[in-house]
Write a protein that holds these residues in place. Structure first.
Motif, PDB file in Angstrom:
ATOM      1  N   GLY A 156       0.779  -1.220   0.000  1.00  0.00           N
ATOM      2  CA  GLY A 156       0.000   0.000   0.000  1.00  0.00           C
ATOM      3  C   GLY A 156       0.810   1.269   0.000  1.00  0.00           C
ATOM      4  N   ASN A 157       2.088   1.197   0.368  1.00  0.00           N
ATOM      5  CA  ASN A 157       2.914   2.398   0.376  1.00  0.00           C
ATOM      6  C   ASN A 157       3.314   2.847  -1.018  1.00  0.00           C
ATOM      7  OD1 ASN A 157       2.819   2.310   3.171  1.00  0.00           O
ATOM      8  ND2 ASN A 157       4.771   1.226   3.353  1.00  0.00           N
ATOM      9  N   ALA A 158       3.229   1.953  -1.992  1.00  0.00           N
ATOM     10  CA  ALA A 158       3.552   2.279  -3.390  1.00  0.00           C
ATOM     11  C   ALA A 158       2.729   1.342  -4.266  1.00  0.00           C
ATOM     12  CB  ALA A 158       5.046   2.117  -3.661  1.00  0.00           C
ATOM     13  N   LEU A 159       1.465   1.653  -4.438  1.00  0.00           N
ATOM     14  CA  LEU A 159       0.554   0.745  -5.136  1.00  0.00           C
ATOM     15  C   LEU A 159       0.937   0.589  -6.611  1.00  0.00           C
ATOM     16  CD1 LEU A 159      -2.846   1.942  -3.631  1.00  0.00           C
ATOM     17  CD2 LEU A 159      -1.759  -0.278  -3.262  1.00  0.00           C
ATOM     18  N   PRO A 160       1.017  -0.644  -7.096  1.00  0.00           N
ATOM     19  CA  PRO A 160       1.353  -0.891  -8.499  1.00  0.00           C
ATOM     20  C   PRO A 160       0.111  -0.788  -9.385  1.00  0.00           C
ATOM     21  CG  PRO A 160       1.140  -2.975  -7.361  1.00  0.00           C
ATOM     22  CD  PRO A 160       0.903  -1.901  -6.324  1.00  0.00           C
ATOM     23  N   LEU A 161      -0.631   0.308  -9.245  1.00  0.00           N
ATOM     24  CA  LEU A 161      -1.909   0.494  -9.921  1.00  0.00           C
ATOM     25  C   LEU A 161      -1.967   1.891 -10.519  1.00  0.00           C
ATOM     26  CD1 LEU A 161      -4.188  -1.010  -7.109  1.00  0.00           C
ATOM     27  CD2 LEU A 161      -3.429  -2.189  -9.190  1.00  0.00           C
ATOM     28  N   ALA A 162      -2.747   2.026 -11.597  1.00  0.00           N
ATOM     29  CA  ALA A 162      -2.840   3.301 -12.314  1.00  0.00           C
ATOM     30  C   ALA A 162      -3.695   4.311 -11.562  1.00  0.00           C
ATOM     31  CB  ALA A 162      -3.425   3.061 -13.708  1.00  0.00           C
ATOM     32  N   ASP A 163      -3.485   5.582 -11.877  1.00  0.00           N
ATOM     33  CA  ASP A 163      -4.318   6.645 -11.316  1.00  0.00           C
ATOM     34  C   ASP A 163      -5.778   6.420 -11.689  1.00  0.00           C
ATOM     35  OD1 ASP A 163      -1.824   7.649 -10.759  1.00  0.00           O
ATOM     36  OD2 ASP A 163      -2.052   9.503 -11.905  1.00  0.00           O
ATOM     37  N   ASP A 164      -6.662   6.771 -10.756  1.00  0.00           N
ATOM     38  CA  ASP A 164      -8.112   6.747 -11.008  1.00  0.00           C
ATOM     39  C   ASP A 164      -8.606   5.402 -11.534  1.00  0.00           C
ATOM     40  OD1 ASP A 164      -8.189   9.457 -10.307  1.00  0.00           O
ATOM     41  OD2 ASP A 164      -7.925  10.119 -12.362  1.00  0.00           O
ATOM     42  N   SER A 165      -8.028   4.319 -11.035  1.00  0.00           N
ATOM     43  CA  SER A 165      -8.352   3.001 -11.584  1.00  0.00           C
ATOM     44  C   SER A 165      -9.251   2.154 -10.698  1.00  0.00           C
ATOM     45  CB  SER A 165      -7.064   2.222 -11.865  1.00  0.00           C
ATOM     46  OG  SER A 165      -6.315   2.022 -10.671  1.00  0.00           O
ATOM     47  N   ALA A 166      -9.577   2.634  -9.496  1.00  0.00           N
ATOM     48  CA  ALA A 166     -10.355   1.812  -8.563  1.00  0.00           C
ATOM     49  C   ALA A 166     -11.548   2.584  -8.008  1.00  0.00           C
ATOM     50  CB  ALA A 166      -9.477   1.327  -7.407  1.00  0.00           C
ATOM     51  N   ASP A 167     -12.659   1.872  -7.868  1.00  0.00           N
ATOM     52  CA  ASP A 167     -13.820   2.427  -7.168  1.00  0.00           C
ATOM     53  C   ASP A 167     -13.692   2.251  -5.663  1.00  0.00           C
ATOM     54  OD1 ASP A 167     -15.332   3.008  -9.605  1.00  0.00           O
ATOM     55  OD2 ASP A 167     -15.536   0.834  -9.806  1.00  0.00           O
ATOM     56  N   LEU A 168     -12.970   1.223  -5.264  1.00  0.00           N
ATOM     57  CA  LEU A 168     -12.835   0.894  -3.843  1.00  0.00           C
ATOM     58  C   LEU A 168     -11.478   0.244  -3.621  1.00  0.00           C
ATOM     59  CD1 LEU A 168     -14.257   0.594  -1.008  1.00  0.00           C
ATOM     60  CD2 LEU A 168     -15.000  -1.677  -1.794  1.00  0.00           C
ATOM     61  N   ILE A 169     -10.789   0.683  -2.573  1.00  0.00           N
ATOM     62  CA  ILE A 169      -9.560   0.036  -2.115  1.00  0.00           C
ATOM     63  C   ILE A 169      -9.840  -0.522  -0.729  1.00  0.00           C
ATOM     64  CG2 ILE A 169      -7.155   0.350  -1.437  1.00  0.00           C
ATOM     65  CD1 ILE A 169      -6.962   2.570  -3.518  1.00  0.00           C
ATOM     66  N   THR A 170      -9.538  -1.803  -0.523  1.00  0.00           N
ATOM     67  CA  THR A 170      -9.827  -2.458   0.748  1.00  0.00           C
ATOM     68  C   THR A 170      -8.546  -2.959   1.409  1.00  0.00           C
ATOM     69  OG1 THR A 170     -10.235  -4.583  -0.358  1.00  0.00           O
ATOM     70  CG2 THR A 170     -12.138  -3.145   0.013  1.00  0.00           C
ATOM     71  N   TYR A 171      -8.536  -2.872   2.716  1.00  0.00           N
ATOM     72  CA  TYR A 171      -7.473  -3.440   3.543  1.00  0.00           C
ATOM     73  C   TYR A 171      -8.144  -4.267   4.629  1.00  0.00           C
ATOM     74  CZ  TYR A 171      -3.770  -0.289   1.765  1.00  0.00           C
ATOM     75  OH  TYR A 171      -2.852   0.383   0.993  1.00  0.00           O
ATOM     76  N   ALA A 172      -8.074  -5.582   4.531  1.00  0.00           N
ATOM     77  CA  ALA A 172      -8.627  -6.474   5.546  1.00  0.00           C
ATOM     78  C   ALA A 172      -7.480  -6.967   6.426  1.00  0.00           C
ATOM     79  CB  ALA A 172      -9.354  -7.648   4.894  1.00  0.00           C
ATOM     80  N   GLN A 173      -7.460  -6.583   7.681  1.00  0.00           N
ATOM     81  CA  GLN A 173      -6.399  -6.970   8.612  1.00  0.00           C
ATOM     82  C   GLN A 173      -5.028  -6.498   8.137  1.00  0.00           C
ATOM     83  OE1 GLN A 173      -9.290  -8.622  10.667  1.00  0.00           O
ATOM     84  NE2 GLN A 173      -7.316  -9.269  11.406  1.00  0.00           N
ATOM     85  N   ALA A 174      -4.918  -5.433   7.367  1.00  0.00           N
ATOM     86  CA  ALA A 174      -3.640  -5.127   6.736  1.00  0.00           C
ATOM     87  C   ALA A 174      -3.191  -3.674   6.864  1.00  0.00           C
ATOM     88  CB  ALA A 174      -3.700  -5.508   5.246  1.00  0.00           C
ATOM     89  N   TRP A 175      -4.083  -2.752   7.204  1.00  0.00           N
ATOM     90  CA  TRP A 175      -3.706  -1.335   7.215  1.00  0.00           C
ATOM     91  C   TRP A 175      -2.573  -1.035   8.193  1.00  0.00           C
ATOM     92  CZ3 TRP A 175      -4.228   2.631   4.153  1.00  0.00           C
ATOM     93  CH2 TRP A 175      -4.041   3.928   4.631  1.00  0.00           C
ATOM     94  N   HIS A 176      -2.518  -1.745   9.310  1.00  0.00           N
ATOM     95  CA  HIS A 176      -1.503  -1.471  10.326  1.00  0.00           C
ATOM     96  C   HIS A 176      -0.102  -1.883   9.892  1.00  0.00           C
ATOM     97  CE1 HIS A 176      -3.320  -5.406  10.989  1.00  0.00           C
ATOM     98  NE2 HIS A 176      -2.221  -5.806  11.574  1.00  0.00           N
TER      99      HIS A 176
END
Length: 266
Positions: A98-118
């Motif tokens: 999550g610190n450097a997402l390998p995803l394009a700008d404006d490419s997601a409607d939702l980003i989820t972190y299950a048990q992972a944000w910490h």
């Protein structure tokens, strides 16, 4: 004797060697959680472009996919990613965090972190989420937390603290403060829901679930086995039929990306 508390980095990297056990024994998430995500985002999951970050073995990924979301899993660990791909071969999977997402700008409607944000650095992860989310998209963070209001669960947590020097109640408090104050951009305003649920599992499965947590994975084998043997005795005194009633509170936070759409030609 209280052992030296393990470092955050050691705990973060501990899961890959135990990916199969994690997949087999960790609890899932109740349908009410995904209903709450739809309520807080104002959009259905069906058809949504979702990036499930820190996807692990794919527990949340599979449930999002089952709700009709178009999911891409993002997972940094080789062992966890291999387990996810084996279980969900048709779901796109990319290595990254999550610190450097390998995803394009404006490419997601939702980003989820299950048990992972910490496991992220919020100063990096929030701007990355804002970059990847489309305007009006949302960041959803959640954790299955043990319900410490249940006496036997509170007693078990106290034994973990006494043995390993890790206090689940304190970690939960610190994590909550961290998430609520996590947005340095001021773009996201978090809504919050708590969903209580339970499952009944054999004592061996409960102990295996416990052993799949990072505080156990980084310990010497003898220390873990000694603790779990004692824990079995405590549990069977409470649950003589050998079925443990695990009770969880899913702590969910959802922040909507209010970034305006760029003007044409901007």
């Amino acid at each position: 004797m209280t052992l030296q508390p393990p470092s955050h980095a050691a705990r973060a990297h501990s899961f890959n060697a135990a990916a199969a056990e994690y997949a087999a024994h960790r609890p899932s998430y109740p349908p009410a959680l995904f209903d709450a995500i739809e309520e807080l985002t104002g959009h259905p999951l069906a058809g949504a472009r979702v990036a499930d970050v820190g996807a692990g073995t794919g527990i949340s990924t599979a449930l999002l996919h089952a709700r009709g979301a178009r999911v891409v899993a993002v997972e940094p660990g080789a062992g966890m990613a291999a387990q996810l791909h084996a279980g969900l071969p048709d779901v796109p999977l990319v290595r990254g965090n999550g610190n450097a997402l390998p995803l394009a700008d404006d490419s997601a409607d939702l980003i989820t972190y299950a048990q992972a944000w910490h496991w992220t650095d919020p100063a990096l992860a929030v701007p990355e989420a804002v970059r990847v989310l489309r305007p009006g998209g949302a960041l959803a963070l959640w954790w299955n937390t043990d319900d410490l209001g249940v006496p036997w669960i509170a007693e078990s947590a106290a034994r973990i603290n006494a043995h390993f020097g890790v206090d689940p109640a304190r970690e939960r408090s610190e994590r909550g403060d961290l998430v609520l104050a996590a947005d340095p951009t001021g773009t996201l305003e978090f809504g919050r829901r708590k969903v209580r649920w339970s499952r009944s599992v054999p004592v061996d499965k409960h102990l295996a679930n416990m052993a799949s947590h990072s505080v156990f994975l980084v310990q010497e084998k003898e220390a873990t086995e000694s603790f779990l043997a004692g824990e079995r005795e405590h549990l069977l005194a409470v649950f003589p039929d050998g079925l443990v009633e695990e009770t969880y509170i899913v702590d969910l936070l959802v922040g909507v990306n209010a970034r305006p759409t760029a003007a044409p030609g901007a």
